[in-house]
Structure formats: structure tokens, C-alpha cells
Write a protein that holds these residues in place. Structure first.
Motif, PDB file in Angstrom:
ATOM      1  N   ALA A 183       9.097  -1.444  -4.665  1.00  0.00           N
ATOM      2  CA  ALA A 183       7.962  -1.481  -5.589  1.00  0.00           C
ATOM      3  C   ALA A 183       7.123  -2.743  -5.451  1.00  0.00           C
ATOM      4  CB  ALA A 183       8.462  -1.351  -7.026  1.00  0.00           C
ATOM      5  N   PHE A 184       7.771  -3.889  -5.233  1.00  0.00           N
ATOM      6  CA  PHE A 184       7.080  -5.176  -5.254  1.00  0.00           C
ATOM      7  C   PHE A 184       6.836  -5.760  -3.868  1.00  0.00           C
ATOM      8  CE2 PHE A 184       9.649  -5.825  -9.418  1.00  0.00           C
ATOM      9  CZ  PHE A 184       8.782  -4.987 -10.106  1.00  0.00           C
ATOM     10  N   GLY A 185       7.539  -5.258  -2.862  1.00  0.00           N
ATOM     11  CA  GLY A 185       7.421  -5.802  -1.509  1.00  0.00           C
ATOM     12  C   GLY A 185       8.571  -6.736  -1.173  1.00  0.00           C
ATOM     13  N   ASP A 186       8.903  -6.789   0.116  1.00  0.00           N
ATOM     14  CA  ASP A 186      10.036  -7.604   0.572  1.00  0.00           C
ATOM     15  C   ASP A 186       9.871  -9.084   0.278  1.00  0.00           C
ATOM     16  OD1 ASP A 186      11.178  -5.316   1.537  1.00  0.00           O
ATOM     17  OD2 ASP A 186      10.815  -5.752   3.653  1.00  0.00           O
ATOM     18  N   GLU A 187       8.637  -9.574   0.271  1.00  0.00           N
ATOM     19  CA  GLU A 187       8.392 -11.020   0.219  1.00  0.00           C
ATOM     20  C   GLU A 187       8.188 -11.563  -1.183  1.00  0.00           C
ATOM     21  OE1 GLU A 187       8.815 -12.828   2.970  1.00  0.00           O
ATOM     22  OE2 GLU A 187       9.377 -10.873   3.800  1.00  0.00           O
ATOM     23  N   ARG A 188       8.301 -10.735  -2.207  1.00  0.00           N
ATOM     24  CA  ARG A 188       8.084 -11.220  -3.583  1.00  0.00           C
ATOM     25  C   ARG A 188       9.193 -12.212  -3.947  1.00  0.00           C
ATOM     26  NH1 ARG A 188       5.757  -9.077  -8.495  1.00  0.00           N
ATOM     27  NH2 ARG A 188       4.492  -7.720  -7.164  1.00  0.00           N
ATOM     28  N   PRO A 189       8.855 -13.442  -4.362  1.00  0.00           N
ATOM     29  CA  PRO A 189       9.882 -14.415  -4.784  1.00  0.00           C
ATOM     30  C   PRO A 189      10.635 -13.915  -6.016  1.00  0.00           C
ATOM     31  CG  PRO A 189       7.787 -15.501  -4.354  1.00  0.00           C
ATOM     32  CD  PRO A 189       7.506 -14.032  -4.362  1.00  0.00           C
ATOM     33  N   ALA A 190      11.942 -14.183  -6.038  1.00  0.00           N
ATOM     34  CA  ALA A 190      12.785 -13.717  -7.140  1.00  0.00           C
ATOM     35  C   ALA A 190      14.030 -14.584  -7.219  1.00  0.00           C
ATOM     36  CB  ALA A 190      13.153 -12.246  -6.943  1.00  0.00           C
ATOM     37  N   ALA A 191      14.845 -14.332  -8.220  1.00  0.00           N
ATOM     38  CA  ALA A 191      16.109 -15.043  -8.385  1.00  0.00           C
ATOM     39  C   ALA A 191      17.087 -14.151  -9.124  1.00  0.00           C
ATOM     40  CB  ALA A 191      15.907 -16.349  -9.148  1.00  0.00           C
ATOM     41  N   ILE A 192      18.368 -14.380  -8.871  1.00  0.00           N
ATOM     42  CA  ILE A 192      19.438 -13.671  -9.567  1.00  0.00           C
ATOM     43  C   ILE A 192      20.331 -14.718 -10.223  1.00  0.00           C
ATOM     44  CG2 ILE A 192      21.404 -12.124  -9.355  1.00  0.00           C
ATOM     45  CD1 ILE A 192      20.158 -11.049  -6.784  1.00  0.00           C
ATOM     46  N   ALA A 265      -1.020   2.742   1.750  1.00  0.00           N
ATOM     47  CA  ALA A 265      -0.306   1.482   1.958  1.00  0.00           C
ATOM     48  C   ALA A 265      -0.770   0.800   3.237  1.00  0.00           C
ATOM     49  CB  ALA A 265       1.194   1.731   1.994  1.00  0.00           C
ATOM     50  N   GLU A 266      -0.966   1.566   4.294  1.00  0.00           N
ATOM     51  CA  GLU A 266      -1.429   0.996   5.562  1.00  0.00           C
ATOM     52  C   GLU A 266      -2.838   0.428   5.430  1.00  0.00           C
ATOM     53  OE1 GLU A 266      -1.083   4.119   8.398  1.00  0.00           O
ATOM     54  OE2 GLU A 266       1.113   4.005   8.522  1.00  0.00           O
ATOM     55  N   ILE A 267      -3.679   1.099   4.679  1.00  0.00           N
ATOM     56  CA  ILE A 267      -5.065   0.647   4.506  1.00  0.00           C
ATOM     57  C   ILE A 267      -5.145  -0.599   3.634  1.00  0.00           C
ATOM     58  CG2 ILE A 267      -7.291   1.273   3.464  1.00  0.00           C
ATOM     59  CD1 ILE A 267      -6.632   4.202   4.297  1.00  0.00           C
ATOM     60  N   SER A 268      -4.357  -0.623   2.547  1.00  0.00           N
ATOM     61  CA  SER A 268      -4.485  -1.695   1.552  1.00  0.00           C
ATOM     62  C   SER A 268      -3.518  -2.854   1.762  1.00  0.00           C
ATOM     63  CB  SER A 268      -4.257  -1.119   0.153  1.00  0.00           C
ATOM     64  OG  SER A 268      -2.918  -0.653   0.016  1.00  0.00           O
ATOM     65  N   GLY A 269      -2.386  -2.600   2.440  1.00  0.00           N
ATOM     66  CA  GLY A 269      -1.350  -3.619   2.574  1.00  0.00           C
ATOM     67  C   GLY A 269      -0.422  -3.682   1.385  1.00  0.00           C
ATOM     68  N   ALA A 270      -0.570  -2.751   0.419  1.00  0.00           N
ATOM     69  CA  ALA A 270       0.300  -2.718  -0.753  1.00  0.00           C
ATOM     70  C   ALA A 270       1.603  -1.999  -0.418  1.00  0.00           C
ATOM     71  CB  ALA A 270      -0.397  -2.007  -1.899  1.00  0.00           C
ATOM     72  N   PRO A 271       2.705  -2.292  -1.132  1.00  0.00           N
ATOM     73  CA  PRO A 271       3.945  -1.550  -0.919  1.00  0.00           C
ATOM     74  C   PRO A 271       3.744  -0.067  -1.194  1.00  0.00           C
ATOM     75  CG  PRO A 271       4.337  -3.511  -2.269  1.00  0.00           C
ATOM     76  CD  PRO A 271       2.855  -3.339  -2.168  1.00  0.00           C
ATOM     77  N   ARG A 272       4.231   0.769  -0.287  1.00  0.00           N
ATOM     78  CA  ARG A 272       4.008   2.211  -0.418  1.00  0.00           C
ATOM     79  C   ARG A 272       4.574   2.743  -1.727  1.00  0.00           C
ATOM     80  NH1 ARG A 272       6.859   6.838   0.856  1.00  0.00           N
ATOM     81  NH2 ARG A 272       8.585   5.626   1.698  1.00  0.00           N
ATOM     82  N   LYS A 273       5.771   2.291  -2.098  1.00  0.00           N
ATOM     83  CA  LYS A 273       6.411   2.810  -3.303  1.00  0.00           C
ATOM     84  C   LYS A 273       5.633   2.457  -4.570  1.00  0.00           C
ATOM     85  CE  LYS A 273      10.198   4.769  -1.645  1.00  0.00           C
ATOM     86  NZ  LYS A 273      10.523   6.192  -1.874  1.00  0.00           N
ATOM     87  N   ALA A 274       4.837   1.403  -4.502  1.00  0.00           N
ATOM     88  CA  ALA A 274       4.028   1.027  -5.668  1.00  0.00           C
ATOM     89  C   ALA A 274       2.856   1.966  -5.852  1.00  0.00           C
ATOM     90  CB  ALA A 274       3.521  -0.409  -5.526  1.00  0.00           C
ATOM     91  N   LEU A 275       2.561   2.781  -4.831  1.00  0.00           N
ATOM     92  CA  LEU A 275       1.423   3.678  -4.889  1.00  0.00           C
ATOM     93  C   LEU A 275       1.838   5.118  -5.138  1.00  0.00           C
ATOM     94  CD1 LEU A 275      -0.426   2.335  -1.718  1.00  0.00           C
ATOM     95  CD2 LEU A 275      -0.487   1.436  -4.048  1.00  0.00           C
ATOM     96  N   TYR A 276       3.010   5.459  -4.709  1.00  0.00           N
ATOM     97  CA  TYR A 276       3.449   6.863  -4.772  1.00  0.00           C
ATOM     98  C   TYR A 276       3.476   7.366  -6.205  1.00  0.00           C
ATOM     99  CZ  TYR A 276       5.948  11.080  -3.368  1.00  0.00           C
ATOM    100  OH  TYR A 276       6.300  12.368  -3.109  1.00  0.00           O
ATOM    101  N   GLY A 277       2.833   8.492  -6.411  1.00  0.00           N
ATOM    102  CA  GLY A 277       2.815   9.079  -7.741  1.00  0.00           C
ATOM    103  C   GLY A 277       1.693   8.561  -8.614  1.00  0.00           C
ATOM    104  N   GLN A 278       0.885   7.608  -8.108  1.00  0.00           N
ATOM    105  CA  GLN A 278      -0.229   7.070  -8.890  1.00  0.00           C
ATOM    106  C   GLN A 278      -1.479   7.920  -8.635  1.00  0.00           C
ATOM    107  OE1 GLN A 278       0.020   4.467 -10.959  1.00  0.00           O
ATOM    108  NE2 GLN A 278       2.179   4.217 -10.460  1.00  0.00           N
ATOM    109  N   GLY A 279      -2.188   8.153  -9.705  1.00  0.00           N
ATOM    110  CA  GLY A 279      -3.476   8.794  -9.569  1.00  0.00           C
ATOM    111  C   GLY A 279      -3.413  10.284  -9.328  1.00  0.00           C
ATOM    112  N   GLY A 280      -2.223  10.898  -9.399  1.00  0.00           N
ATOM    113  CA  GLY A 280      -2.162  12.326  -9.152  1.00  0.00           C
ATOM    114  C   GLY A 280      -0.988  12.949  -9.830  1.00  0.00           C
TER     115      GLY A 280
END
Length: 280
Positions: A183-192, A265-280
Motif C-alpha cells: 500500500a505504501f511502497g517498499d521505501e516508506r520509512p517505518a519502525a517496529i 502505477a507505471e504512469i504515476s510511480g505510485a504503489p499499485r496496491k494503493a490504486l487498486y479498487g479506487q475510483g471504480g
């Protein structure tokens, strides 16, 4: 700690208890638990052990997610009759991903004083230790156990600019991290933050991809209780996701959803899963 005088309602104290290290119970919390007429506890067995550690007993009332709606009225009646009561959860601050808000709402509606006795909270402890922006954050609690619902919720949060905080269990930490990457992309900074204040406390930071790899590689990092903190979307991330969703909505009118999401996702550079199911 029964109220002074006939007809004077008692007080409902919301008492934070340790999330691990018992030395974190504050002197005020300890004195409150010693002196109230009874303690409303999420798990009476757990609370009885806590009190025994400090060398005293109090009457305990079970109040948990399955019975709170039924017994809140009876508890408020005791408060109105002059008893002062404490509410505790198994660990940390009550009402934060724990039962209690129905009781607090009913007590306040009845004119009973509700007084917080602040202390430990896994949410705040994690934010203070992970080194991610904490001036603005959104607490999401536990993600849904069902995979489809979890992914939908994360997708909705992909463009959120505030730091995101989640609670997670050992049973789902690996799946949750995988879904966050999608959803957020591999490179999003995070912590556990794992097992905070306990013997095996660990705090890991890095990208979501790095964190998932570390958790998968070390069985010990899949044990215990987890707080996952994810940096919010930056301006570039938010712009990519917004553009990706716009493109997806257009493509989805003419293409299957999976194909539309892949191309968007290829056009925008956004994570694909963040787009799936949006707008339709």
C-alpha cells in the motif's frame, strides 16, 4: 474512597497500568487502586496478579468488550450511590484499543466525575522512541484480521501525510508488513517497537521492505506485542498517489481493474496496491 456525605456521587478513576515493567505504575495510580471501593478490570485474573505484586487486594468487577454494554448502568448506579471506582485495562491506558468508552460516556451523562490517572501507553512510548515525526500522527489501532479488509484500510491511508501508528499481534505481523509495503511502497520509512518496557524489548527502524526482511529472518522478531509506526506520505508520495488514482479511474472505465491499476502505477510511480479498487 467512598464519596463524602449522602447523595454525593463517587468518582470514576481511569487508571493507566504498566505495559510491561511493573515499576512504571505511578505512586498516584497505586494509591488510587489501594483506596477505591472496587476496580473494574478487563481481566480480573490479570489485575489480581498486579495487585498481589504490590501486596494488597481490592474487590474486582469484570468489564470487557463482551459485557460492557450490559453492566455499565449497574456500575454507574454504584457511582451515583457514592462509591468511587477505578477502571483498568490489562495494560496501558484504558480506552486506547481497550474497553471502557461506554462506561465513561454513561458516567459523564449521569453527572459522575471521571478523573484520569495518566501513565503508560504503548502508543506514546513507541512514538517517543522510534525517531519518526510525532508532531502530528494518526492512531489506527489494530488493523482488521481479515486480509481483504486490512488491505482496503491501508490503501485508504496511503496518501495520509501524518505519521501512522498501528497495534499488531505476533500472529499477523508478517502479513501486516507485507500489506503495508504493497500500500505504501517498499521505501516508506517505518519502525517496529516490540515488547516495550519488557525484557526482550526491541525497536527496529528502516524502510518497510527492510523491516519485513528483518522480521522474516528472525523468529524472535515475530514474538510478542507490536507497535508499528509508519512515516506519513510526503508531498511527492501524495502527489503520485493522487495522480495514480486519477489515471486509474480513467483506465478502469475501459480495462479490467488489475490491468488499470498496473498501468496507472507505471504512469504515476505510485504503489499499485494503493490504486487498486479506487475510483471504480
Amino acid at each position: 474512597m467512598t464519596a463524602d456525605g449522602p447523595g454525593t456521587p463517587g468518582t470514576l478513576f481511569i487508571v493507566a497500568t504498566p505495559i510491561g515493567n511493573l515499576a512504571d505504575l505511578s505512586p498516584r495510580a497505586l494509591e488510587t487502586l489501594r483506596t477505591v471501593d472496587a476496580i473494574c478490570a478487563e481481566d480480573t485474573r490479570h489485575t489480581r496478579q498486579l495487585l498481589a505484586h504490590f501486596g494488597f487486594e481490592r474487590p474486582l468487577l469484570a468489564l470487557h468488550e463482551h459485557n460492557e454494554g450490559e453492566i455499565a448502568e449497574r456500575i454507574v448506579a454504584r457511582l451515583l450511590n457514592g462509591d468511587s471506582l477505578a477502571l483498568v485495562s490489562d495494560a496501558g491506558t484504558p480506552l486506547v484499543s481497550d474497553p471502557g468508552f461506554r462506561l465513561v460516556r454513561a458516567a459523564r451523562a449521569a453527572g459522575v466525575k471521571v478523573s484520569p490517572v495518566p501513565g503508560p501507553s504503548a502508543l506514546i512510548a513507541a512514538l517517543s522512541a522510534v525517531g519518526l515525526p510525532s508532531d502530528r500522527f494518526a492512531f489506527e489501532g489494530f488493523l482488521p484480521a481479515k486480509a481483504s479488509a486490512r488491505r482496503e484500510q491501508l490503501q485508504r491511508l496511503a496518501g495520509e501525510p501524518r505519521t501512522l501508528v498501528f497495534y499488531e499481534s505476533s500472529h499477523r505481523i508478517g502479513e501486516a508488513l507485507a500489506d503495508m509495503r504493497a500500500a505504501f511502497g517498499d521505501e516508506r520509512p517505518a519502525a517496529i517497537a516490540r515488547e516495550l518496557t519488557k525484557l526482550f524489548e526491541t525497536v527496529l527502524d528502516g524502510t518497510l521492505a527492510q523491516l519485513q526482511a528483518r522480521v522474516e529472518a528472525d523468529e524472535n522478531q515475530r514474538k510478542g506485542e507490536f507497535v508499528v509506526v509508519v512515516q506519513g506520505a510526503g508531498e511527492d508520495d501524495g502527489a503520485k498517489i493522487a495522480e495514480g488514482r486519477r489515471v486509474y479511474a480513467l483506465l478502469n472505465e475501459h480495462l479490467p481493474p488489475s490491468t488499470a491499476a498496473k498501468l496507472a502505477a507505471e504512469i504515476s510511480g505510485a504503489p499499485r496496491k494503493a490504486l487498486y479498487g479506487q475510483g471504480g
